[in-house]
Design an enzyme around this catalytic site. Structure first.
Site, PDB file in Angstrom:
ATOM      1  CE  LYS A 195      32.900  61.042  22.675  1.00  0.00           C
ATOM      2  NZ  LYS A 195      32.954  59.581  22.484  1.00  0.00           N
ATOM      3  CD  GLU A 245      39.352  53.035  21.797  1.00  0.00           C
ATOM      4  OE1 GLU A 245      38.706  53.451  20.826  1.00  0.00           O
ATOM      5  OE2 GLU A 245      39.555  53.712  22.826  1.00  0.00           O
ATOM      6  CD  GLU A 289      31.075  58.917  25.809  1.00  0.00           C
ATOM      7  OE1 GLU A 289      32.320  58.941  25.780  1.00  0.00           O
ATOM      8  OE2 GLU A 289      30.407  58.948  26.859  1.00  0.00           O
ATOM      9  CD  GLU A 421      34.412  58.811  31.748  1.00  0.00           C
ATOM     10  OE1 GLU A 421      34.911  58.668  30.617  1.00  0.00           O
ATOM     11  OE2 GLU A 421      33.204  59.087  31.934  1.00  0.00           O
ATOM     12  CE  LYS A 425      37.638  56.896  30.606  1.00  0.00           C
ATOM     13  NZ  LYS A 425      37.247  57.787  29.483  1.00  0.00           N
TER      14      LYS A 425
END
Length: 435
Positions: A195, A245, A289, A421, A425
């Site tokens: 990734k 986060e 993921e 995406e 964001k």
């Protein structure tokens, strides 16, 4: 709150009274060498920390509000500065008699670089209690500290029209992004890494300087269930964001962190939003993921912690997107924040896996320096520490605003979907400047 001198625990009803008591405490400051602090409790009702901070002419200044809204702070002026978290932690250990002494600031994406300071003045709220904390620097006399408090300005309104919009430039643009996604998926197919997280910088130009404090206030109003952070280096330069986060939170030896990876677009209709959340929980690509990030975090915690356990996956619903999150809890072997930073940043959610291979790919393929983006923002102290990942963030430099957003690429990632995406964001801040 331990580790304070003078006036601790004496509640006052108004902020103005707290300022007067802090001046009185400084006037009685002992004429001895050493680090000195005083704290005066006041009622936080109807006192907006960000509005107060925005009005002050001194720098640096740092605003923080925790994701749950329980903790909030406004830090002003530097009694002590540090360029790494390690240096800040070393200083705090030298003042173990003040376990609540906090250093505020940022870690860059490359975590050996930081910008931290112990504020000369700090407003700190924990739940319904708040304190005004004065920490004069070693080079500041009592008279200078009193004068500094007397010169404070009243809170300033947080609404201000943004200047005229001039232009937008995406770095990379959509075609360049598609090329880089192709290069990344080819590298994944070769087995170079599992990734990698690639980012885009969207540079907006305006007819006049953008007010960073007003932008932070606008983001705080609409981007709920987020950490809010804002570090103004000068009148022109600031870094701010509203991020969902947590990187880590430590209280004593207890550590909380999380894997926030996997994304679907949100919808204002609750029923459709719930359908998308259910899809996200079951989608193979997003579950893989997230699992990669969980496994990486748990592996990185093993040298510094035990009793590591992971909670069930949950979906976090934000204004524009929904994320897959798994909370990870552990018990540290030692209360070592430098070790936490070294092991946890950058996470696989912002860099990739394996970490070093992904970082090399980012360095060779991303056309800009991430600087503070995808690093972390928050505070450290001996008693507790908390940092969020500095996502949904922007760098302001006068008339220019650079907004960052990234996407995690794994086998099967498609450039068009990943571009959408990062648009979703980036919209957390873009819509506040261009709508």
């Amino acid at each position: 709150m331990r580790g304070f001198h003078a006036k601790e625990g004496i509640p006052v009803t108004t902020f103005a009274a707290a300022l007067a008591q802090a001046q009185e405490a400084l006037a009685q400051r002992p004429d001895t060498a050493g680090f000195y602090r005083c704290a005066v409790e006041f009622s936080p009702a109807d006192h907006d920390f960000l509005a107060w901070l925005r009005a002050q002419p001194d720098f640096p200044k740092f605003y923080w509000r925790s994701r749950e809204g329980h903790d909030e702070a406004a830090a002003l002026g530097a009694a002590q500065r540090f360029t790494t978290l390690h240096d800040a932690e070393t200083f705090l250990r030298q003042h173990a008699d003040m376990p609540s002494l906090r250093a505020w600031g940022l870690n860059a994406f490359e975590p050996q670089r930081g910008s931290f300071f112990i504020p000369r003045l700090e407003l700190r709220r924990e739940g319904e209690r708040a304190w005004l904390i004065a920490t004069p620097g070693h080079d500041e006399t009592a008279a200078q500290g009193i004068k500094r408090i007397a010169a404070l300005q009243p809170a300033m309104a947080l609404t201000r029209p943004q200047p005229g919009f001039v232009s937008r430039c995406d770095i990379p643009d959509a075609a360049q992004w598609a090329q880089r996604v192709g290069q990344a998926t080819q590298a994944i197919a070769r087995g170079d890494f599992a990734k990698v997280v690639l980012a885009r910088a969207t540079e907006l130009r305006f007819a006049a300087p953008v007010d960073a404090g007003a932008l932070m206030a606008a983001s705080r109003r609409v981007n709920r269930d987020c950490y809010h952070f804002y570090l103004a280096f000068s009148a022109r330069e600031a870094f701010l964001g509203s991020t969902p986060e947590r990187l880590w939170r430590r209280q004593g030896l207890a550590l909380d962190t999380e894997a926030l990876a996997g994304t679907v677009e949100n919808h204002p209709d609750d029923a459709q939003a719930h359908e998308r959340a259910a899809w996200l929980l079951g989608d193979d690509k997003n579950r893989r993921e997230n699992a990669l990030v969980v496994d990486d975090i748990c592996g990185r915690l093993k040298p510094i912690a035990d009793d590591i356990h992971t909670e069930a996956p949950q979906v976090v619903r934000l204004r524009r997107v929904q994320h897959l999150r798994r909370v990870i809890r552990a018990r540290l072997l030692m209360p070592d924040d430098t070790a936490c930073l070294r092991q946890l940043q950058p996470t696989a959610a912002v860099a990739g896996l394996p970490r070093e291979a992904a970082r090399r790919f980012i360095a060779s393929h991303e056309p800009f320096d991430r600087a503070w983006y995808a690093g972390s923002a928050g505070y450290l102290s001996l008693e507790k520490t908390e940092f969020c990942v500095s996502l949904r963030s922007a760098w302001l430099d006068g008339e220019t605003v650079r907004i960052y957003a990234g996407a995690g690429l794994v086998a099967g990632s498609q450039a068009a979907l990943e571009w959408q995406e990062i648009e979703n964001k980036a919209a957390a801040l873009l819509t506040l400047l261009t709508d």
